[in-house]
Scaffold this motif. Structure first.
Motif, PDB file in Angstrom:
ATOM      1  N   VAL A   1       3.669  12.166   6.647  1.00  9.70           N
ATOM      2  CA  VAL A   1       2.983  11.282   5.686  1.00  9.70           C
ATOM      3  C   VAL A   1       1.494  11.579   5.677  1.00  9.70           C
ATOM      4  O   VAL A   1       0.869  11.679   4.602  1.00  9.70           O
ATOM      5  CB  VAL A   1       3.252   9.795   6.007  1.00  9.70           C
ATOM      6  N   ASP A   2       0.902  11.757   6.869  1.00  9.28           N
ATOM      7  CA  ASP A   2      -0.537  12.068   6.948  1.00  9.28           C
ATOM      8  C   ASP A   2      -0.873  13.327   6.178  1.00  9.28           C
ATOM      9  O   ASP A   2      -1.860  13.375   5.430  1.00  9.28           O
ATOM     10  CB  ASP A   2      -0.980  12.249   8.412  1.00  9.28           C
TER      11      ASP A   2
ATOM     12  N   LEU B   1       5.105   4.671   2.126  1.00 13.85           N
ATOM     13  CA  LEU B   1       5.589   5.996   2.521  1.00 13.85           C
ATOM     14  C   LEU B   1       6.018   6.034   3.982  1.00 13.85           C
ATOM     15  O   LEU B   1       7.034   6.641   4.324  1.00 13.85           O
ATOM     16  CB  LEU B   1       4.539   7.069   2.248  1.00 13.85           C
ATOM     17  N   ARG B   2       5.247   5.393   4.853  1.00 14.97           N
ATOM     18  CA  ARG B   2       5.613   5.377   6.276  1.00 14.97           C
ATOM     19  C   ARG B   2       6.926   4.623   6.496  1.00 14.97           C
ATOM     20  O   ARG B   2       7.798   5.071   7.250  1.00 14.97           O
ATOM     21  CB  ARG B   2       4.498   4.779   7.123  1.00 14.97           C
TER      22      ARG B   2
ATOM     23  N   SER C   1       0.853  -1.193   0.000  1.00 10.98           N
ATOM     24  CA  SER C   1       0.000   0.000   0.000  1.00 10.98           C
ATOM     25  C   SER C   1       0.888   1.243   0.000  1.00 10.98           C
ATOM     26  O   SER C   1       2.001   1.214   0.530  1.00 10.98           O
ATOM     27  CB  SER C   1      -0.919   0.038   1.227  1.00 10.98           C
TER      28      SER C   1
ATOM     29  N   GLU D   1      -4.394   3.195  -6.353  1.00  9.62           N
ATOM     30  CA  GLU D   1      -4.313   4.201  -5.302  1.00  9.62           C
ATOM     31  C   GLU D   1      -4.030   5.577  -5.905  1.00  9.62           C
ATOM     32  O   GLU D   1      -3.393   5.693  -6.949  1.00  9.62           O
ATOM     33  CB  GLU D   1      -3.199   3.843  -4.312  1.00  9.62           C
TER      34      GLU D   1
ATOM     35  N   LEU E   1      -0.705  12.658   2.364  1.00 12.54           N
ATOM     36  CA  LEU E   1      -1.801  11.821   1.853  1.00 12.54           C
ATOM     37  C   LEU E   1      -3.156  12.458   2.105  1.00 12.54           C
ATOM     38  O   LEU E   1      -4.120  12.170   1.454  1.00 12.54           O
ATOM     39  CB  LEU E   1      -1.757  10.425   2.493  1.00 12.54           C
TER      40      LEU E   1
ATOM     41  N   ASP F   1       0.344   4.009   1.627  1.00 15.19           N
ATOM     42  CA  ASP F   1       0.464   4.446   3.009  1.00 15.19           C
ATOM     43  C   ASP F   1       1.605   3.701   3.712  1.00 15.19           C
ATOM     44  O   ASP F   1       2.479   4.308   4.336  1.00 15.19           O
ATOM     45  CB  ASP F   1      -0.859   4.231   3.750  1.00 15.19           C
ATOM     46  N   GLY F   2       1.623   2.393   3.591  1.00 14.51           N
ATOM     47  CA  GLY F   2       2.674   1.586   4.210  1.00 14.51           C
ATOM     48  C   GLY F   2       4.039   1.866   3.617  1.00 14.51           C
ATOM     49  O   GLY F   2       5.042   1.953   4.343  1.00 14.51           O
TER      50      GLY F   2
ATOM     51  N   ASP G   1       5.165  10.303  10.982  1.00 16.46           N
ATOM     52  CA  ASP G   1       3.809   9.889  10.585  1.00 16.46           C
ATOM     53  C   ASP G   1       2.961  11.121  10.212  1.00 16.46           C
ATOM     54  O   ASP G   1       2.159  11.084   9.286  1.00 16.46           O
ATOM     55  CB  ASP G   1       3.116   9.107  11.701  1.00 16.46           C
TER      56      ASP G   1
END
Length: 188
Positions: free
Chosen positions: A184-185, A88-89, A83, A148, A188, A85-86, A181
Motif C-alpha cells: 500500500v505504501d 486500501l490497508r 480515507s 484525495e 500511495l 489509506d485506511g 502495508d
C-alpha cells in the motif's frame, strides 16, 4: 396471506441451498482442481438435484464465477474507513486473510482457471473481474470525492492484488502485515 402469497424469507431454503452448493464447489476444487468435476458431482455433494443448479446458475462456469465473487465479497468487502489509506490497508488485509485462509488457494485457482476455459469460462472470468474492478473503482471514486489523490483500479490490481496472488499461487513467503502495508505504501 395464502399459500401462493408467501413472502420469501431472507436466509431461507434458497440461501441454504446456495451455501451448500458453494461449499461443494470449493471442496471439489480443493480436492480435484478446476475442471475435474461436473455439475452432477456438485449437486450430489450438496444434496440437491442438478436441475436446481442449472435452473439457478445456467452452467458450471456461471456457478464457479458466482462462488468466487460471493467469497470475495463476503470475506473481502470494499471498506469505507473515511480515507483512501485506511480503505486500501483494510481491503488488502481482508484479501490477504481470504486468500491464505482454509479455502483461499482453491478460490484463487478458480478465479485463474475461469479465464482459460473456453468461451463460457472466459465470459465468467470477465464478469468476475469486471464486478471486482467496479467495486474497486467505487472505493477510489469515494476517495476522489473526498479530495484525495487516488490511483486507478488497475494500479491497485498491479501494485497490491497481483503481488499477493502471485505469492499465494506459488507458495512464496507469507503475506505478513508488514508486507501488505509495504504494498500500500508503494502504491500511495
Amino acid at each position: 396471506m395464502n399459500e401462493g402469497q408467501r413472502a420469501r424469507r431472507p436466509g431461507g431454503r434458497s440461501a441454504r441451498v446456495a451455501a451448500e452448493v458453494h461449499q461443494a464447489v470449493t471442496d471439489l476444487i480443493s480436492e480435484r482442481g478446476y475442471g475435474n468435476f461436473t455439475v452432477g458431482e456438485v449437486a450430489a455433494r450438496a444434496g440437491v438435484a442438478d436441475s436446481s443448479i442449472y435452473r439457478r446458475w445456467g452452467n458450471l462456469e456461471n456457478l464457479l464465477s458466482d462462488v468466487a465473487l460471493t467469497r470475495l465479497n463476503a470475506r473481502s468487502p470494499m471498506p469505507d474507513t473515511g480515507s483512501l489509506d485506511g480503505d486500501l490497508r483494510t481491503y488488502a488485509a481482508n484479501v490477504a486473510r481470504e486468500i491464505t485462509g482454509p479455502d483461499g488457494l482453491a478460490v484463487v485457482r478458480l478465479a485463474v482457471a475461469l479465464s482459460g476455459n473456453g468461451p463460457q469460462g472466459l465470459q465468467a472470468g470477465d464478469d468476475l473481474r469486471a464486478e471486482r474492478m467496479r467495486q474497486l473503482q467505487s472505493m477510489l471514486d469515494r476517495a476522489r470525492e473526498r479530495g484525495e489523490d487516488a490511483p486507478d483500479a488497475l494500479g491497485v490490481l498491479d501494485h497490491i492484488l497481483a503481488p499477493m496472488y502471485i505469492r499465494v499461487l506459488f507458495g512464496i513467503v507469507p503475506l505478513t502485515p508488514d508486507y501488505i502495508d509495504g504494498l500500500v505504501d508503494r502504491l500511495l
